[in-house]
Design an enzyme around this catalytic site. Structure first.
Site, short mmCIF file in Angstrom:
data_model
loop_
_atom_site.label_atom_id
_atom_site.label_comp_id
_atom_site.label_asym_id
_atom_site.label_seq_id
_atom_site.Cartn_x
_atom_site.Cartn_y
_atom_site.Cartn_z
N CYS A 2 0.85 -1.19 0.00
CA CYS A 2 0.00 0.00 0.00
C CYS A 2 0.88 1.24 0.00
O CYS A 2 2.11 1.14 0.05
CB CYS A 2 -0.89 0.00 1.24
SG CYS A 2 -1.96 -1.46 1.39
N LEU A 51 -3.86 -1.38 -1.39
CA LEU A 51 -3.85 -2.57 -2.22
C LEU A 51 -4.44 -3.68 -1.37
O LEU A 51 -3.83 -4.13 -0.40
CB LEU A 51 -2.43 -2.92 -2.67
CG LEU A 51 -2.30 -4.18 -3.54
CD1 LEU A 51 -2.95 -3.95 -4.90
CD2 LEU A 51 -0.84 -4.57 -3.73
N ASN A 75 1.41 0.03 5.79
CA ASN A 75 1.78 -0.61 4.53
C ASN A 75 2.47 -1.92 4.89
O ASN A 75 3.51 -1.92 5.55
CB ASN A 75 2.74 0.28 3.73
CG ASN A 75 3.36 -0.45 2.56
OD1 ASN A 75 2.74 -1.30 1.95
ND2 ASN A 75 4.61 -0.11 2.25
N GLY A 76 1.89 -3.05 4.48
CA GLY A 76 2.55 -4.31 4.76
C GLY A 76 1.61 -5.43 5.12
O GLY A 76 0.39 -5.35 4.91
N THR A 316 23.18 -0.83 -11.03
CA THR A 316 22.71 -2.22 -11.10
C THR A 316 21.27 -2.38 -10.63
O THR A 316 20.57 -3.28 -11.06
CB THR A 316 23.64 -3.16 -10.32
OG1 THR A 316 23.87 -2.62 -9.02
CG2 THR A 316 24.97 -3.30 -11.03
N ARG A 319 19.29 -1.52 -13.72
CA ARG A 319 19.39 -2.63 -14.69
C ARG A 319 18.44 -3.76 -14.33
O ARG A 319 17.76 -4.33 -15.18
CB ARG A 319 20.82 -3.17 -14.72
CG ARG A 319 21.86 -2.27 -15.34
CD ARG A 319 23.23 -2.90 -15.15
NE ARG A 319 24.28 -2.15 -15.82
CZ ARG A 319 25.56 -2.49 -15.77
NH1 ARG A 319 25.93 -3.55 -15.05
NH2 ARG A 319 26.46 -1.78 -16.42
#
Length: 585
Positions: A2, A51, A75-76, A316, A319
């Site tokens: 969330c 969410l 959130n979690g 990285t 990437r």
């Protein structure tokens, strides 16, 4: 995942301020497209973009205690919420949300309850009775959280930097395993396991204990009321996650709603060797496998969006995040909202190539500790924000608190590469799941060693990025980089290109300071560069250089760990520039 935003103690409680909070919260809506909530209490605001994973029908946030004097935005996921509810039988719960326990735990235990939570979380809790508040982040920093300060004396918290960077004079990445209390005015460490001090552990390796702990960690993460799957690259870590999930799915509550066949996902360029490996594992496990493809140009076209969402200029990380970002969009299009992934294993067990050069078990262990402590800046950041960009939640069982404590208590002698004893990297993990009677994976997969320099996604993808950057950045631009970017100065054109995109979205000094730097070879921390004198002399300590390490450790053997990228992403790491590479996945 969330999105949370909290602004506390501001001097403005006008309708205009409320509108501004809603506008900023909207910047997090990709994380939580299912519902938006806002609690206003004078000069304090708690916003939430949801969410819905557990209790989608009644678990909207912010959440409250019985009389609504305690407000929390979270959130979690709290995996042990049912056990905690048993300790709170004298409390009345309004929802089936796993996060509601936080409000009641605070009522019952005060500020010292965070260590009771088993899960991944960032939250802000407001006690409206005295306008005090606390904020906390999970042990490793699986979920992101930023903290900022406004010029009016307000304190801000947000899941992503973009929600507070414009309105705060200064902001930082909130430290994992810490809690902030407005009453004390300081960050306090709540997570302090024995391994955190980096003292050498001595517990003997027991493969059955390690296996049981990991199985328990995966089973916890099957807690869901929505469709889910596993990111499967065909490598050891993601294959073990898929194997354990597949084995226990039928007995989970999730199977009653979504069936007992596990869904797995992988992405790569067409023809990638790792795509083939993922299919082989999926066929063995009997999963419903989804293979996605992308082109180098599609990845390049997505770079600006990727950097905006992941909020870093680390080479990285970008990437690896790009294909994961593209894959998450495909996954969400299938109606899937949660995935389980294999981040953290290489940090815990020393799976990166440079660990072959660890001079002794003490330095080996200290490096694993340093790597785990920095996960929130790299792999956890990538896994969370790349998936959350499309409203998908990523769960990481290797970073389970209980499993981590068991794995990090083992004498590191068992983790070290010992060719004379037939031990390759991560041997203790492979051995723990080497079950002759009920094999989790075929032996050739369990002990698979990847070929060096395979012509898969890595070669084309990374070289494509370099070529594109070379066209965007001139030699003179790079030559004067230290004047334009004196902090974490980019030393390659690729790094310079990413930095320009980042600065466009996040121009403040505070933003660039959230990204760490320093020398690295093949995913190492700066300290580990000291293990080999030749590394510090190499201005481009790349994957090619690291493969030389592997050749020295394995006579004539092929490379079992020549990737530093994401689970579910078919990639080969070819080169890692010197700057900002302590993060490779």
């Amino acid at each position: 995942m969330c999105g949370i935003l909290a602004v506390l103690g501001c001097t403005d409680d006008s309708p205009a301020k409320r509108s501004r909070i809603i506008e900023l919260s909207r910047r997090l809506r990709h994380r939580g497209p299912d519902w938006s909530g806002l609690h206003c209490d004078g000069n304090c605001y708690l916003a939430h973009e949801r969410l819905a994973i557990v209790d989608p029908t009644s678990g909207d946030q912010p959440l409250y205690n019985e009389d609504k004097t305690i407000v929390v935005t979270v959130n979690g996921e709290i995996y042990n919420h049912k056990e905690l509810r048993e300790k709170l039988k004298n409390h009345e719960f309004r929802t089936g949300s796993d996060c509601e326990v936080i409000a009641h735990l605070y009522e019952e235990y005060g500020e010292d309850f965070v260590d009771m939570l088993d899960g991944m979380f960032s939250f802000v809790l407001l006690d409206t009775r005295d306008k005090s508040f606390i904020a906390a982040r999970d042990a490793i920093g699986i979920t992101p959280l930023y903290m900022g300060w406004g010029i009016d004396g307000s304190v801000w918290f947000a899941s992503e930097m973009k929600a507070l960077s414009d309105d705060c004079e200064r902001f930082i990445s909130f430290l994992p395993g810490h809690v902030y209390s407005s009453k004390q005015g300081v960050l306090r460490q709540w997570y302090n396991p024995p391994w955190y001090s980096e003292q050498l552990p001595s517990t003997q390796y027991d493969p059955l204990i390690l296996r049981a702990a990991f199985e328990k960690a995966v089973i916890k993460r099957l807690m869901t009321d929505v469709p889910f799957g596993v990111l499967l690259s065909g490598g050891l870590d993601s294959s073990l996650v898929a194997a354990v999930a597949s084995r226990h799915l039928a007995d989970s509550e999730a199977a009653c709603q979504w069936g007992s066949q596990l869904h797995t996902f992988c992405i790569g360029l067409k023809g990638s060797p790792d795509l083939k490996a993922a299919i082989e594992v999926a066929n063995y496990l009997g999963t419903r496998h989804h293979e996605f493809h992308f082109t180098v140009q599609e990845g390049i076209d997505a770079l600006e969006e990727v950097i905006y969402h992941i909020e870093t200029y680390d080479v990285t990380t970008i990437r690896a995040s790009t294909p994961m970002f593209l894959m998450s969009r495909k996954i969400k299009s299938l109606g899937v909202k949660m995935v389980i992934s294999g981040e953290g294993s290489d940090e815990i067990f020393g799976g990166y190539l440079y660990f072959h050069k660890a001079p002794n078990k003490k330095e080996f262990h200290e490096e694993t500790c340093r790597k785990i402590k920095s996960l929130h800046l790299y792999d956890c950041l990538r896994a969370n924000k790349s998936t959350s960009a499309w409203g998908v939640e990523a769960r990481v069982p290797f970073l389970d608190k209980e499993f981590l404590n068991i794995a990090m208590s083992i004498d590191p002698e068992w983790k070290m590469v010992r060719p004379d004893l037939g031990r390759i990297e991560k041997w203790i993990l492979r051995n723990a799941f080497d079950d002759e009677e009920k094999p989790y994976l075929p032996k050739h997969i369990l002990y698979r060693q990847k070929e060096q320099f395979s012509d898969g996604v890595g070669y084309s993808w990374i070289d494509g990025l370099k070529d594109h950057a070379n066209k965007q950045v001139t030699d003179s631009m790079l030559m004067n980089a230290n004047f334009i970017y004196p902090e974490n100065t980019p030393t390659t054109k690729e790094a310079y290109f990413y930095r320009t995109i980042f600065e466009k979205f996040f121009p403040k000094n505070a933003a660039r300071s959230t990204v760490p730097g320093g020398p690295s070879v093949a995913c190492s921390t700066a300290k580990a560069v000291e293990w080999d004198a030749s590394w510090s002399k190499n201005l481009d300590p790349s994957g090619r250089a690291a493969l030389g390490v592997h050749a020295a450790a394995y006579e004539g053997g092929s490379d079992p760990k020549d990737t530093c990228l994401a689970n579910g992403i078919s990639m080969k790491l070819q080169e890692i520039p010197v700057e900002n590479t302590a993060n490779a996945v």
